[in-house]
Design a protein around this motif. Structure first.
Motif, PDB file in Angstrom:
ATOM      1  N   ILE A  91       0.972  -1.237   0.251  1.00 13.30           N
ATOM      2  CA  ILE A  91       0.106  -0.217  -0.103  1.00 13.30           C
ATOM      3  C   ILE A  91       0.957   1.146  -0.094  1.00 13.30           C
ATOM      4  CG2 ILE A  91      -0.383   0.144   2.592  1.00 13.30           C
ATOM      5  CD1 ILE A  91      -3.546   0.539   1.234  1.00 13.30           C
ATOM      6  N   LYS A  92       1.956   1.177   0.509  1.00 12.80           N
ATOM      7  CA  LYS A  92       2.811   2.166   0.688  1.00 12.80           C
ATOM      8  C   LYS A  92       3.712   2.727  -0.727  1.00 12.80           C
ATOM      9  CE  LYS A  92       4.192   1.851   5.468  1.00 12.80           C
ATOM     10  NZ  LYS A  92       5.015   0.887   6.278  1.00 12.80           N
ATOM     11  N   PHE A  95       0.539   4.389  -2.356  1.00  8.04           N
ATOM     12  CA  PHE A  95       0.408   5.755  -1.668  1.00  8.04           C
ATOM     13  C   PHE A  95       1.516   6.610  -2.306  1.00  8.04           C
ATOM     14  CE2 PHE A  95      -2.661   4.478   1.839  1.00  8.04           C
ATOM     15  CZ  PHE A  95      -3.686   4.669   1.058  1.00  8.04           C
ATOM     16  N   SER A  96       2.811   6.257  -2.386  1.00  9.90           N
ATOM     17  CA  SER A  96       3.943   7.039  -2.868  1.00  9.90           C
ATOM     18  C   SER A  96       3.948   7.107  -4.216  1.00  9.90           C
ATOM     19  CB  SER A  96       4.977   6.503  -2.150  1.00  9.90           C
ATOM     20  OG  SER A  96       5.451   5.418  -2.714  1.00  9.90           O
ATOM     21  N   ARG A 245      -4.701   8.166   5.780  1.00 12.77           N
ATOM     22  CA  ARG A 245      -3.255   8.839   6.036  1.00 12.77           C
ATOM     23  C   ARG A 245      -3.252   9.858   7.032  1.00 12.77           C
ATOM     24  NH1 ARG A 245      -1.824   9.956  -0.430  1.00 12.77           N
ATOM     25  NH2 ARG A 245      -3.902  10.657  -0.395  1.00 12.77           N
TER      26      ARG A 245
ATOM     27  N   GLN B  51       7.860   8.744   5.628  1.00 12.03           N
ATOM     28  CA  GLN B  51       6.516   8.418   4.932  1.00 12.03           C
ATOM     29  C   GLN B  51       5.782   9.548   4.683  1.00 12.03           C
ATOM     30  OE1 GLN B  51       3.983   5.380   6.846  1.00 12.03           O
ATOM     31  NE2 GLN B  51       5.769   4.378   7.589  1.00 12.03           N
ATOM     32  N   SER B  54       7.032  11.177   1.587  1.00 12.93           N
ATOM     33  CA  SER B  54       6.833  10.427   0.276  1.00 12.93           C
ATOM     34  C   SER B  54       5.336  10.428   0.067  1.00 12.93           C
ATOM     35  CB  SER B  54       7.271   9.225   0.587  1.00 12.93           C
ATOM     36  OG  SER B  54       7.019   8.276   1.748  1.00 12.93           O
ATOM     37  N   GLY B  55       4.361  11.146   0.857  1.00 14.32           N
ATOM     38  CA  GLY B  55       3.037  11.083   0.902  1.00 14.32           C
ATOM     39  C   GLY B  55       2.363   9.902   1.243  1.00 14.32           C
ATOM     40  N   VAL B  56       2.669   8.952   2.027  1.00 12.50           N
ATOM     41  CA  VAL B  56       2.184   7.941   2.444  1.00 12.50           C
ATOM     42  C   VAL B  56       1.155   8.094   3.493  1.00 12.50           C
ATOM     43  CG1 VAL B  56       2.453   5.785   3.515  1.00 12.50           C
ATOM     44  CG2 VAL B  56       3.802   6.126   1.590  1.00 12.50           C
ATOM     45  N   PHE B  84      10.390   5.619  -3.282  1.00 15.89           N
ATOM     46  CA  PHE B  84      10.482   5.218  -1.801  1.00 15.89           C
ATOM     47  C   PHE B  84      10.541   3.771  -1.382  1.00 15.89           C
ATOM     48  CE2 PHE B  84       7.562   4.870   2.142  1.00 15.89           C
ATOM     49  CZ  PHE B  84       8.473   5.214   2.853  1.00 15.89           C
TER      50      PHE B  84
END
Lengths: 248, 247
Positions: A91-92, A95-96, A245, B51, B54-56, B84
């Motif tokens: 998921i990271k 999301f990035s 988030r 995080q 990097s927008g997580v 990332f």
């Protein structure tokens, strides 16, 4: 925008077909539905049978039964969608990446919807085989197919949302079963209540609307029901991932 | 003009997990071509900071801008510049290396014409040339780490964020990854978090020590080492001091 949706649904389908799960679901559904196609067909062929038509007796029975099977397997298909991404940590990666949450959710959603359309297409081969030797009410069949697609779409949307709530696929599945059976059984509550509430309960019931499609009645109210429910749960899912988030 | 602006600018980031404050008012800049080492004891807020950049995760207050784009206001443009590698490797274990990198590359928005070329270069850089058809699940820890690194650099982002990239690797693999980071630093900026102080000493230009959510040191490594203090001493001093205050 649309490119990312295609990318994500494509990846979803690829990973589904790489695991045995997709193939097993394909074969189990096909096998069970075949039984419920064969049995009414045999009954229909009895000389002393009281029948109201081949489409009504055989094809509608089959699609009606297929809906229950899809209902039972659906949480197993949708449970991994987001729960597993969390478990794996992927998921990271999502999301990035430069994709929006709406694209992500719609991508996952359409991935599983396409899988269902494939299942429904496979099932439809059985009544289609009857066309070689009999005439069928094609309108009623088309309406059944549309109904089943709409039902499946709604199931995916509900499962998608519950998968976005947790890290554990099993919890996602149990939650989805909970809401699905609630929506299925709510019509029982209707029988003991006043006329007004009964109407509401019956309207909320998941399979009541499907019955209309099975009987070849294409009503905008039924269409509206499935589409509203799907859009509602997809929006909830987008919203859930968006706030994750901030409040994790 | 562009060269003078910091590539990443972090302004007064604050983030809570429930009532626990993970980081508080953190601000720093990263310039192009810089390697920034992020140090701190466990639970200091290193991963949270990375995080958020990097927008997580989102910050409760403060802002991050990458190559001039705010990560909240124009996330797509900002994230195109980020690679990332989280601490938990973001790998799909049922895909092969090729399938995974292709997916990661497309997610990062690489155009179709450049796809194959970029993936090949990236595989070569990470030492994955002949392993494309291997399932990620069957790789050793070191190779999984390389695949994780590969997905972070496949789109040649201007800033690479690596959360403990050498944890769990054997000494030879650590050396290889360090060499790779040296090479990457020619064209990219890197933020690197680690527990290994010698790693920072060998590859970083600048050190940032975070303790209990606050920046306690932000200095160029040259300046720091010229004060006759070793990095280890400084680190222990800064993080221990804080403990005593809290006690």
């Amino acid at each position: 925008m649309s490119n990312n949706i295609i990318l994500i649904s494509g990846n979803e389908l690829r990973r589904l077909f790489k695991s045995p799960l997709a193939w097993i679901i394909f074969s189990v559904v096909q096998f069970l539905v075949a039984i419920f196609f064969y049995m009414p067909l045999m009954t229909y062929l009895q000389p002393d049978s009281v029948a109201s038509g081949l489409t009504n007796n055989v094809v509608s029975t089959m699609y009606g039964f297929a809906a229950y099977i899809i209902l039972v397997i659906s949480p197993l298909l949708t449970m991994r969608l987001f729960a597993e991404e969390r478990q794996l940590g992927t998921i990271k990666l999502l999301f990035s990446s430069p994709i929006s949450i709406t694209e992500l959710v719609l991508g996952k959603f359409f991935g599983i919807v396409i899988f269902y359309i494939l299942i429904i297409a496979m099932i439809t081969l059985m009544p289609a085989s009857l066309l070689f030797g009999a005439t069928l009410d094609l309108g009623q069949i088309l309406s059944s197919i549309i109904g089943l697609c709409l039902l499946a779409t709604t199931l995916v949307a509900i499962g998608l949302f519950f998968s976005s709530l947790t890290t554990s696929p099993v919890i996602a599945a149990v939650n989805t079963y909970g809401i699905l059976f609630l929506l299925l059984l709510i019509k029982i509550a209707a029988s003991n209540s006043s006329e007004r509430t009964a109407e509401i309960f019956t309207y909320l019931s998941l399979d009541k609307h499907y019955d209309n499609f099975l009987n070849g009645i294409f009503n905008t109210i039924d269409l509206f029901y499935y589409i509203t429910l799907s859009v509602f749960f997809i929006c909830l899912c987008i919203w859930r991932l968006d706030i994750e988030r901030v409040y994790k | 003009m562009i060269e003078n602006k910091p590539l990443v600018s972090v302004n007064q980031l604050t983030r809570f997990y429930g009532k626990v404050c993970a980081i508080k008012d953190i601000s720093f800049d990263i310039n192009r071509g810089e390697i920034l080492g992020l140090l701190g004891p466990n639970g200091a807020g290193k991963s949270t900071t990375m995080q958020i950049i990097s927008g997580v995760l989102s910050a409760n207050s403060g802002s991050v801008s990458i190559a001039g784009y705010d990560i909240q206001d124009s996330p797509k443009l900002a994230k195109k510049n980020i690679g990332f590698l989280p601490e938990q490797l973001p790998l799909y274990y049922d895909l092969t290396i090729d399938e995974y990198l292709l997916y990661a590359a497309k997610l990062r928005g690489i155009k179709k014409i450049n796809l194959k070329e970029k993936i090949d270069i990236c595989k070569e850089r990470c030492g994955l040339e002949n392993l494309g058809l291997r399932l990620i699940n069957n790789l050793s820890k070191g190779y999984k780490q390389r695949v994780g690194l590969a997905q972070a650099i496949v789109h040649t982002p201007s800033i690479i964020i690596l959360d403990e990239p050498t944890s769990g690797l054997d000494p030879k693999q650590i050396l290889e990854i360090r060499e790779l980071m040296h090479e990457l630093s020619k064209n990219h900026s890197i933020i690197l978090s680690t527990h290994i102080l010698s790693e920072v000493e060998t590859i970083c230009d600048r050190v940032l020590i975070i303790n209990k959510g606050n920046i306690v040191l932000d200095q160029h490594l040259k300046d720091l080492l010229s004060n006759k203090n070793s990095l280890e001493k400084t680190f222990l001093h800064l993080t221990e001091n804080n403990k005593k205050i809290n006690e």
